[in-house]
Design an enzyme around this catalytic site. Structure first.
Site, mmCIF file in Angstrom:
data_model
loop_
_atom_site.group_PDB
_atom_site.id
_atom_site.type_symbol
_atom_site.label_atom_id
_atom_site.label_comp_id
_atom_site.label_asym_id
_atom_site.label_seq_id
_atom_site.Cartn_x
_atom_site.Cartn_y
_atom_site.Cartn_z
ATOM 1 N N LYS A 49 28.952 -6.504 -21.033
ATOM 2 C CA LYS A 49 29.386 -7.611 -20.164
ATOM 3 C C LYS A 49 28.517 -7.624 -18.905
ATOM 4 C CE LYS A 49 33.610 -9.540 -18.066
ATOM 5 N NZ LYS A 49 35.040 -9.291 -17.806
ATOM 6 N N SER B 272 37.952 -13.273 -18.761
ATOM 7 C CA SER B 272 36.599 -13.569 -18.367
ATOM 8 C C SER B 272 35.538 -13.059 -19.346
ATOM 9 C CB SER B 272 36.315 -12.954 -16.996
ATOM 10 O OG SER B 272 36.401 -11.534 -17.055
ATOM 11 N N SER C 25 41.211 -9.720 -18.984
ATOM 12 C CA SER C 25 39.876 -10.201 -19.385
ATOM 13 C C SER C 25 39.259 -9.493 -20.584
ATOM 14 C CB SER C 25 38.907 -10.114 -18.206
ATOM 15 O OG SER C 25 39.234 -11.079 -17.245
#
Ligand SMILES: [Zn+2]
Lengths: 499, 499, 99
Positions: free
Chosen positions: A78, A153, A177
């Site tokens: 990420k 997210s 997330s």
């Protein structure tokens, strides 16, 4: 196709000599080249670096070195996680072109385990969002239906797994997330106990809530990755200085016989899609069938969790994001003769941050300002205490707690973009875990009958009892697999023939 | 025409408060392992943590906590059983995170006091300065303002930032309002800072160099009409970096406030900057538009709960208080109050003590440091301690005089030469060929020459007019370029002339 | 209920150093009003007797030894700087006074 296997099976193939890490890595790079134009899971693909890491893993293996179980396996990182020399943007224009001069602890641990980092995945800007629509670089598309969101997210990480662009990914979870994207993409995601995985090098959104964790397609794969990244880090003052629970063993021996599983009354019913609830209840029946005792528990203060979260996270983020000021790194806007540093900061922050980030910075600035602190931030911290107490009481009655992960399946891109409150409701079931610092997992519980889209089943365990997640998750996963006959991702439809 | 100080104190009572910032002498910074060497090349002592890079996290330096507790104990404070760091949020380019990690409502040391003694019209008088709090924080970077004419912030074209100092541990010591100082407010302020500096030096926790900024004083001054209990508006004068300046700044601000008040104008609550050259303050940032620092507990750091045995160990190891130490020296050396006060005032007590410790007679050591050396220091407008002459040099000179190898006059020459950089005393004596002429033959030759030159004077001495011998002795001393022992010359001369 | 004016938002934007246009201030004022009304309910249960939680885990006394560790090279430290000069970060002229 090797890319459709689980990480554990890929590892076996590497160990047996069936394939090499370079070949495996190249296969994933090819897959990314083929599908990522449509999925947009990646913000940066480091082909060269990945192949070099793969070659190194192969060389070590050939030399007979003792390797970690995930040596040579590709992974998607990420973009909120700092990797030395590799662009790290956090999905924000603010950090466009920034190449950090250091590695996060998670990256150091991945390197030490010879895991191959393919590149950086898309995300809501600075991890603020539930759909990945808030990325400054455009949304990520859900491989189940490209017109839908992959969650957020960490939508880039979850989509990369569902699109078979990577078998493993790193996510971060501040209010859900990791888990909510896992739920809406039919993948597995774990938010470890707060302090279980180092935050050093994780670009902070809300420091007291942020936690990095593993994303994978199976419970065992998640456990293997969790074990690589977990453990005490002297660079993170909030890191737990205690042994990591035996999570891989738990994932290999899922057994819920005699276990008490608490269903949280407040995390179902109104606002939850029927198909989501149906799959949740079916999973409960399977667990009962495996010998678990299903009990109902009540957490009355959970109804205040969302409100408290949307005070604490913005407050901390208003401070954490103050450092983006165009002085030392990142973009600089409006620097012309006679323009002051203050004006340049103001202009850069106006241009560099997206709408949601600015909304939360302003909200947090308000909640912390003198005269309002007690009413907002202070009260939210008290709610946090009450939520912890709710969990403490519930864990007296049950070994783990369960709920649907997200109230709905993946919604359409753009559907909730103009309604922040509706968007915030996505995290209603995941937020309490972050507030209390405990651990949680989402695993696929089947497709909702209304839309044939994945639903998620959430398991929650007390702090530092992460092994319980894997124990229950593995048992449920096995039962579901034998019911379905094939993994849920064999039904991924959004990429048509390429899937 | 500025107001006279006597007129100010006839009408107003000063209200004094002092904030002193001390850079601790730890090897590494407050929250990272960077070096703290003063004067290093720019940006060579920085890392992700002290540059505030995204993702970096602080870890507290244990030594800084220890030093702060020692300071608190030496200032008679209570050590808080639970204290925390907080974030003080405001933007400034020399502060990499745009918040300062500090302590707010939970400082580590509270409620202490420090007694200082002032030489007043009624003799030595004791004032108690109460300490409100001692807390920890971090220093900022340094900015150079480039372009423009002055090198000052105003009129500069741009600034250059060096973050070597960013993150150096800083302790802030805040007094309560010091009541009842009356006209002695400036002297109390100075004595407090001096005493505090001596304590910090005795604890060996800081190099307390005001001119290098490792000890900085902010003086808060307001005036209230005598007999009224309405407090005036205060100004906060920063940048006061010598003991003398502390006194001047307080006195100057009292006069400035009184002038405004007498004219019916109001004092603006603001930060002011002390100007060493003029002794005046100039207006800095107005606090009219109140800063809102939005303090909240630092989520990246955990609470400080010092172990009671640790505190007691530190308490037991505290060095003798400078005031007690001074009393002991005064007794041992039998020095009168006034002279003790002048040593303290000239800031030479410590060097005198060091000189005595090297074997010099206390009265002689005192005499040189307060006399010849102080005179030269005064001429050069520096302190005696800053001159390139050491206690060892002075002890050596004292010993040479005692052994009759130097006369007082020759010793003065040696001192001047040492300060001029000609080397250590022995080297100066060697290269300049300085020696006391005690050889009777050489002296007798000079004496006969003097008598031959002034026969009428010699006659007077022969006739019993002993004071007349002075002229002959003077001539001998001149002939021998001051290297003769005057007492010896006198003895030989009188004997030669039948006296 | 919480009412947020455009001036309030302008003041918050000033504190947060964001240069917002008037239209953005208006839009945000109305959005913030809605959000604040939703989150203000934390006050319903935040009684005097409830202690605040700021750290999820009850950790305390986490320190490092006072030991020097390698710093970045100045080149690395300055590598991402929008501008630099004389081995320092070059920034536009600073208006405010040092704090
Ligand atoms: Zn550093």
């Amino acid at each position: 196709m090797i890319i459709k296997r689980n990480a554990a099976d890929m590892a076996a193939a590497l160990a047996s000599g069936e394939t090499t890490s370079v070949a495996l890595t190249q296969a994933h790079l090819d897959r990314i080249a083929e599908v990522d134009k449509e999925v947009h899971a990646f913000l940066h693909v480091d082909s060269e670096g990945a192949l070099a890491q793969a070659a190194l893993a192969d060389k070590k293996r050939a030399a007979g070195e003792k390797l970690s179980p995930l040596a040579g396996i590709p992974l998607a990182l990420k973009d909120v996680m700092v990797q030395k020399g590799i662009p790290t943007t956090c999905g924000s224009k603010m950090l466009e072109g920034w190449r950090p001069p250091y590695d996060s602890t998670v990256v150091s641990k991945l390197r030490a385990a010879d895991v191959v980092i393919l590149g950086k995945t898309n995300m809501d800007e600075f991890a603020m969002g539930s759909s990945t629509e808030n990325s400054a670089y455009g949304p990520t598309h859900n491989p189940w239906d490209l017109s839908r969101i992959p969650g957020g997210s960490g939508g880039g990480s979850s989509a990369s797994l569902a699109a078979f662009e990577a078998p493993l990914a790193i996510g971060t979870d501040t209010g859900g997330s990791i888990r909510q994207p896992a739920a809406v993409t039919g993948t597995v995601g774990v938010k470890p106990t707060y302090g279980g995985v180092s935050r050093y090098g994780l670009v902070a959104f809300s420091s007291s809530l942020d936690q990095a964790g593993p994303c994978a397609r199976t419970v065992l794969d998640a456990a293997l990755l969790h074990e690589v990244i977990a453990g005490h880090d002297p660079k993170d003052s909030t890191s737990i200085n205690a042994p990591v629970p035996a999570i891989v063993a738990a994932a290999k021996n899922g057994n819920v016989k005699g276990l008490k599983i608490g269903v949280i009354k407040e995390l179902q019913g109104e606002g939850y899609q029927a198909g989501v609830l149906n799959r949740f209840n079916e999973s409960l029946e399977l667990l009962a069938g495996l010998g678990a005792e299903i009990v109902e528990v009540s957490c009355p203060y959970f109804e205040y969790a969302l409100a408290a979260y949307y005070l604490i996270a913005p407050s901390e983020c208003s401070s954490n994001l103050a450092r983006f000021d165009a002085m030392r790194y990142g973009i600089r806007v409006g620097d012309a003769s006679g323009v002051s540093a203050e004006e340049v900061m103001n202009l850069t922050r106006e241009v560099g941050f997206g709408r949601e980030v600015k909304r939360r910075i302003i909200l947090g600035t308000y909640a912390l300002s003198s005269g309002y602190y007690d009413a907002y931030y202070g009260s939210a911290q008290k709610v946090r205490t009450l939520i912890k107490q709710d969990f403490d009481n519930a864990f007296l009655k049950a070994d783990v707690l369960v709920s649907p992960t997200a109230p709905t399946t993946a919604f359409k891109i753009g559907e909730k973009a103009d309604d922040p409150i509706a968007m915030y409701l996505n995290d209603i079931a995941t937020i309490p875990v972050n507030m209390a610092g405990i651990c949680g997992m989402s695993l696929p519980s089947g497709l909702a009958e209304e839309d044939n889209l994945p639903t998620g089943f959430q398991i929650m365990a007390p702090a530092m009892k992460d092994d319980r997640l894997y124990n229950v998750g593995a048992a449920l996963e096995a039962a579901l697999l034998s019911k379905w006959g094939a993994p849920i991702l064999s039904h991924v439809s959004g990429l048509g023939a390429r899937a | 025409m500025s107001l006279k100080y006597e007129d100010v104190i006839a009408k107003y009572e000063p209200v004094l408060g002092l904030e002193v910032h001390v850079e601790l002498g730890t090897a590494s910074k407050m929250f990272c392992g960077c070096n703290t060497i003063f004067g290093a090349e720019p940006n060579t002592q920085t890392c992700p943590v002290c540059l505030g890079l995204p993702g970096a996290l602080p870890v507290v330096n244990e030594k800084a906590i220890e030093y702060t507790i020692m300071i608190g104990l030496a200032l008679n404070c209570s050590i808080a059983p639970f204290s925390r760091f907080a974030r003080k949020n405001y933007f400034y380019p020399d502060m990499p995170k745009n918040f300062q990690t500090s302590q707010y409502d939970e400082p580590i040391c509270i409620n202490g006091f420090l007694d200082v003694e002032i030489d007043t019209d009624e003799g030595i008088k004791k004032f108690r300065v109460e300490i409100e709090r001692v807390h920890m924080e971090e220093d900022t970077g340094k900015s150079l303002h480039m372009g423009g004419a002055t090198g000052r912030i105003h009129g500069a074209d741009y600034s250059l930032l060096d973050y070597n100092r960013a993150g150096i541990p800083l302790v802030e010591i805040v007094t309560k309002i010091v009541p009842g100082t009356g006209k002695y407010a400036p002297e109390v302020a100075r004595a407090y800072v001096a005493e505090l500096r001596d304590i910090l030096r005795s604890l060996n926790v800081s190099d307390v160099k005001m001119e290098q900024g490792s000890l900085r004083c902010d003086a808060n001054v307001s005036l209230r009409l005598i007999g009224s209990d309405v407090l005036g508006t205060r100004s906060e004068t920063k940048n006061v970096n010598s003991l003398r300046s502390v006194e001047r700044a307080v006195r100057g601000e009292m006069i400035r406030h009184a002038e405004l008040l007498n004219k019916g104008e109001r004092v603006v609550q603001e930060t002011r900057h002390f100007q060493e050259d003029t002794g005046l303050t100039r207006s800095g940032r107005s606090k009219e538009q109140a800063e809102d620092y939005r303090y909240f507990p630092e989520p990246d750091l955990v609470p400080i709960v010092p172990d009671a045995t640790w505190i007691e160990t530190l308490r037991a190891a505290l060095p003798e208080k400078p005031s007690t130490h001074r009393k002991r020296l005064q007794e041992a050396w039998s020095v009168p109050d006034k002279e003790m006060a002048s040593m303290i005032n000239a800031d030479v007590l410590e060097i005198v003590e060091a000189t005595v410790n090297l074997g010099a007679d206390p009265a002689k050591a005192r005499g040189w440091w307060l006399g010849e050396i102080a005179r030269i220091a005064n001429e050069k407008d520096v302190t005696a301690a800053d001159l390139p002459i050491t206690p060892k040099d002075v002890a050596e000179i004292v010993a040479l005089v005692a052994a009759g190898e130097l006369t007082d006059k020759l010793a003065r020459q040696v001192i001047e030469a040492v300060i001029a950089g000609e080397g250590r005393p022995s080297e100066v004596i060697e290269t300049r060929g300085i020696k006391v002429v005690s050889d009777d033959g050489a002296l007798m030759a000079a004496i006969e020459k003097a008598i031959a030159a002034q026969p009428e004077v010699a006659e007077k001495v022969r006739g019993g007019n002993l004071p007349a011998a002075g002229a002959l002795i003077g001539a001998v001393m001149k002939e021998t370029e001051g290297q003769a022992d005057a007492a010896k010359v006198r003895e030989l001369l009188l004997k030669h002339l039948g006296q | 209920m919480a009412e947020i004016s455009r001036d309030d938002v302008a003041n918050l934007a000033r504190l947060a150093r964001i240069d917002m246009a008037p239209a953005e201030l208006d839009h945000l004022a109305s959005e913030l009003g809605v959000i604040l009304n939703a989150v203000a309910r934390v006050q319903e249960v935040a009684g005097q007797n409830v202690p605040p939680t700021s750290h999820p885990l009850p950790l305390q006394n986490v320190y490092r030894k006072d030991e020097v560790t390698p710093s970045l090279t100045p080149e690395a430290a300055l590598s991402a700087a929008p501008a630099s000069e004389e081995q320092r970060f070059k920034v536009p002229k600073i208006l405010g006074e040092e704090a």
